[in-house]
Design a protein around this motif. Structure first.
Motif, PDB file in Angstrom:
ATOM      1  N   UNK A   1      86.232 169.279 104.933  1.00  0.00           N
ATOM      2  CA  UNK A   1      86.786 168.972 103.625  1.00  0.00           C
ATOM      3  C   UNK A   1      88.033 168.116 103.686  1.00  0.00           C
ATOM      4  N   UNK A   2      88.155 167.302 104.716  1.00  0.00           N
ATOM      5  CA  UNK A   2      89.322 166.433 104.865  1.00  0.00           C
ATOM      6  C   UNK A   2      90.471 167.077 105.610  1.00  0.00           C
ATOM      7  N   UNK A   3      90.265 168.293 106.124  1.00  0.00           N
ATOM      8  CA  UNK A   3      91.342 169.006 106.825  1.00  0.00           C
ATOM      9  C   UNK A   3      91.453 168.627 108.295  1.00  0.00           C
ATOM     10  N   UNK A   4      90.389 168.069 108.875  1.00  0.00           N
ATOM     11  CA  UNK A   4      90.393 167.686 110.286  1.00  0.00           C
ATOM     12  C   UNK A   4      89.908 166.259 110.441  1.00  0.00           C
ATOM     13  N   UNK A   5      90.540 165.552 111.383  1.00  0.00           N
ATOM     14  CA  UNK A   5      90.192 164.169 111.675  1.00  0.00           C
ATOM     15  C   UNK A   5      89.896 164.070 113.160  1.00  0.00           C
ATOM     16  N   UNK A   6      88.792 163.426 113.513  1.00  0.00           N
ATOM     17  CA  UNK A   6      88.421 163.264 114.912  1.00  0.00           C
ATOM     18  C   UNK A   6      88.420 161.804 115.329  1.00  0.00           C
ATOM     19  N   UNK A   7      88.864 161.563 116.555  1.00  0.00           N
ATOM     20  CA  UNK A   7      88.827 160.246 117.186  1.00  0.00           C
ATOM     21  C   UNK A   7      88.083 160.435 118.501  1.00  0.00           C
ATOM     22  N   UNK A   8      87.072 159.606 118.746  1.00  0.00           N
ATOM     23  CA  UNK A   8      86.276 159.785 119.962  1.00  0.00           C
ATOM     24  C   UNK A   8      85.948 158.468 120.631  1.00  0.00           C
ATOM     25  N   UNK A   9      85.697 158.562 121.920  1.00  0.00           N
ATOM     26  CA  UNK A   9      85.178 157.463 122.705  1.00  0.00           C
ATOM     27  C   UNK A   9      84.250 158.036 123.759  1.00  0.00           C
ATOM     28  N   UNK A  10      83.553 157.166 124.467  1.00  0.00           N
ATOM     29  CA  UNK A  10      82.588 157.633 125.452  1.00  0.00           C
ATOM     30  C   UNK A  10      83.197 157.683 126.850  1.00  0.00           C
ATOM     31  N   UNK A  11      82.608 158.526 127.674  1.00  0.00           N
ATOM     32  CA  UNK A  11      82.929 158.635 129.097  1.00  0.00           C
ATOM     33  C   UNK A  11      81.728 158.056 129.835  1.00  0.00           C
ATOM     34  N   UNK A  12      81.985 157.187 130.797  1.00  0.00           N
ATOM     35  CA  UNK A  12      80.897 156.502 131.496  1.00  0.00           C
ATOM     36  C   UNK A  12      80.763 156.964 132.933  1.00  0.00           C
ATOM     37  N   UNK A  13      79.528 157.004 133.410  1.00  0.00           N
ATOM     38  CA  UNK A  13      79.260 157.302 134.813  1.00  0.00           C
ATOM     39  C   UNK A  13      79.636 156.076 135.640  1.00  0.00           C
ATOM     40  N   UNK A  14      79.566 156.217 136.944  1.00  0.00           N
ATOM     41  CA  UNK A  14      79.889 155.084 137.817  1.00  0.00           C
ATOM     42  C   UNK A  14      78.949 153.907 137.577  1.00  0.00           C
ATOM     43  N   UNK A  15      77.737 154.201 137.102  1.00  0.00           N
ATOM     44  CA  UNK A  15      76.771 153.127 136.840  1.00  0.00           C
ATOM     45  C   UNK A  15      76.994 152.466 135.484  1.00  0.00           C
ATOM     46  N   UNK A  16      77.942 152.986 134.689  1.00  0.00           N
ATOM     47  CA  UNK A  16      78.261 152.398 133.398  1.00  0.00           C
ATOM     48  C   UNK A  16      77.571 153.042 132.214  1.00  0.00           C
ATOM     49  N   UNK A  17      76.741 154.041 132.459  1.00  0.00           N
ATOM     50  CA  UNK A  17      76.036 154.724 131.373  1.00  0.00           C
ATOM     51  C   UNK A  17      76.967 155.697 130.655  1.00  0.00           C
ATOM     52  N   UNK A  18      76.921 155.700 129.323  1.00  0.00           N
ATOM     53  CA  UNK A  18      77.711 156.664 128.547  1.00  0.00           C
ATOM     54  C   UNK A  18      77.070 158.041 128.723  1.00  0.00           C
ATOM     55  N   UNK A  19      77.808 158.973 129.339  1.00  0.00           N
ATOM     56  CA  UNK A  19      77.260 160.291 129.647  1.00  0.00           C
ATOM     57  C   UNK A  19      77.899 161.408 128.831  1.00  0.00           C
ATOM     58  N   UNK A  20      79.006 161.117 128.182  1.00  0.00           N
ATOM     59  CA  UNK A  20      79.708 162.141 127.412  1.00  0.00           C
ATOM     60  C   UNK A  20      80.639 161.461 126.428  1.00  0.00           C
ATOM     61  N   UNK A  21      81.227 162.278 125.563  1.00  0.00           N
ATOM     62  CA  UNK A  21      82.257 161.768 124.658  1.00  0.00           C
ATOM     63  C   UNK A  21      83.477 162.667 124.757  1.00  0.00           C
ATOM     64  N   UNK A  22      84.631 162.067 124.584  1.00  0.00           N
ATOM     65  CA  UNK A  22      85.885 162.814 124.493  1.00  0.00           C
ATOM     66  C   UNK A  22      86.388 162.626 123.074  1.00  0.00           C
ATOM     67  N   UNK A  23      86.664 163.743 122.409  1.00  0.00           N
ATOM     68  CA  UNK A  23      87.098 163.700 121.019  1.00  0.00           C
ATOM     69  C   UNK A  23      88.438 164.401 120.873  1.00  0.00           C
ATOM     70  N   UNK A  24      89.362 163.745 120.190  1.00  0.00           N
ATOM     71  CA  UNK A  24      90.643 164.341 119.823  1.00  0.00           C
ATOM     72  C   UNK A  24      90.510 164.797 118.377  1.00  0.00           C
ATOM     73  N   UNK A  25      90.933 166.022 118.079  1.00  0.00           N
ATOM     74  CA  UNK A  25      90.817 166.565 116.723  1.00  0.00           C
ATOM     75  C   UNK A  25      92.159 167.111 116.282  1.00  0.00           C
TER      76      UNK A  25
END
Length: 173
Positions: A139-163
């Motif tokens: 309801x507008x009480x939380x805001x998230x910022x995220x980006x991806x985490x990449x493996x050594x091969x460059x594939x996005x394998x996870x996300x890190x989110x700040x809330x």
């Protein structure tokens, strides 16, 4: 099915994201090279909650968290699977997917998710360019910022989110 242990597709049942999440949490599969200490350092540097999430099927599962308040932490543990479109981390992972996979995912969305699909498509180019996804929740009480985490091969394998609160995080995007 409701708890995520199984999922159904065309009247067939398959192991669901909850089981996958347990495997990840046990340490047998790692999302890139991110450690709990890395998440702790990020939490200390930002002063907000930090979540590490992975894609399991059509869902995002948080496999680690640091610095959550009681409400956010409880929600993350009780709702282990979330649609990719309803979270910043999920949107970041979805943008990183090959176009064919991303379009197939979007076509599978139900009519109830049409607004989420429209918002994602409107945000897509900015997320692709900046590699940063955002989301306003609870309801507008939380805001998230995220980006991806990449493996050594460059594939996005996870996300890190700040809330955190919108007042704290939105100016810092």
């Amino acid at each position: 099915v409701a708890k995520g242990w199984l999922f159904e597709d065309q009247h067939r049942f398959y192991l669901g994201p909850a089981l996958y999440g347990l495997t990840l949490a046990s340490g047998h599969i790692r999302a890139g090279l991110v450690t709990h200490e890395d998440l702790t350092a990020l939490h200390k540097a930002t002063g907000v909650a930090v979540f590490l999430g992975v894609q399991a099927g059509d869902h995002l599962i948080y496999i680690s968290e640091v610095g959550t308040d009681d409400a956010v932490g409880f929600e993350a543990r009780s709702n282990i699977r979330r649609t990719l479109l309803s979270t910043a981390g999920g949107k970041a992972l979805l943008v990183a997917r090959p176009q064919v996979e991303r379009e197939a995912y979007l076509r599978r969305r139900s009519a109830q998710e049409a607004e989420l699909v429209s918002r994602f498509l409107a945000e897509y180019e900015q997320i692709r360019t900046t590699r940063i996804a955002t989301n306003l929740a609870r309801g507008g009480a939380r805001f998230g910022i995220a980006t991806t985490v990449h493996s050594r091969s460059g594939e996005a394998v996870a996300s890190v989110t700040l809330v955190g609160t919108p007042a704290d995080l939105q100016p810092r995007v």
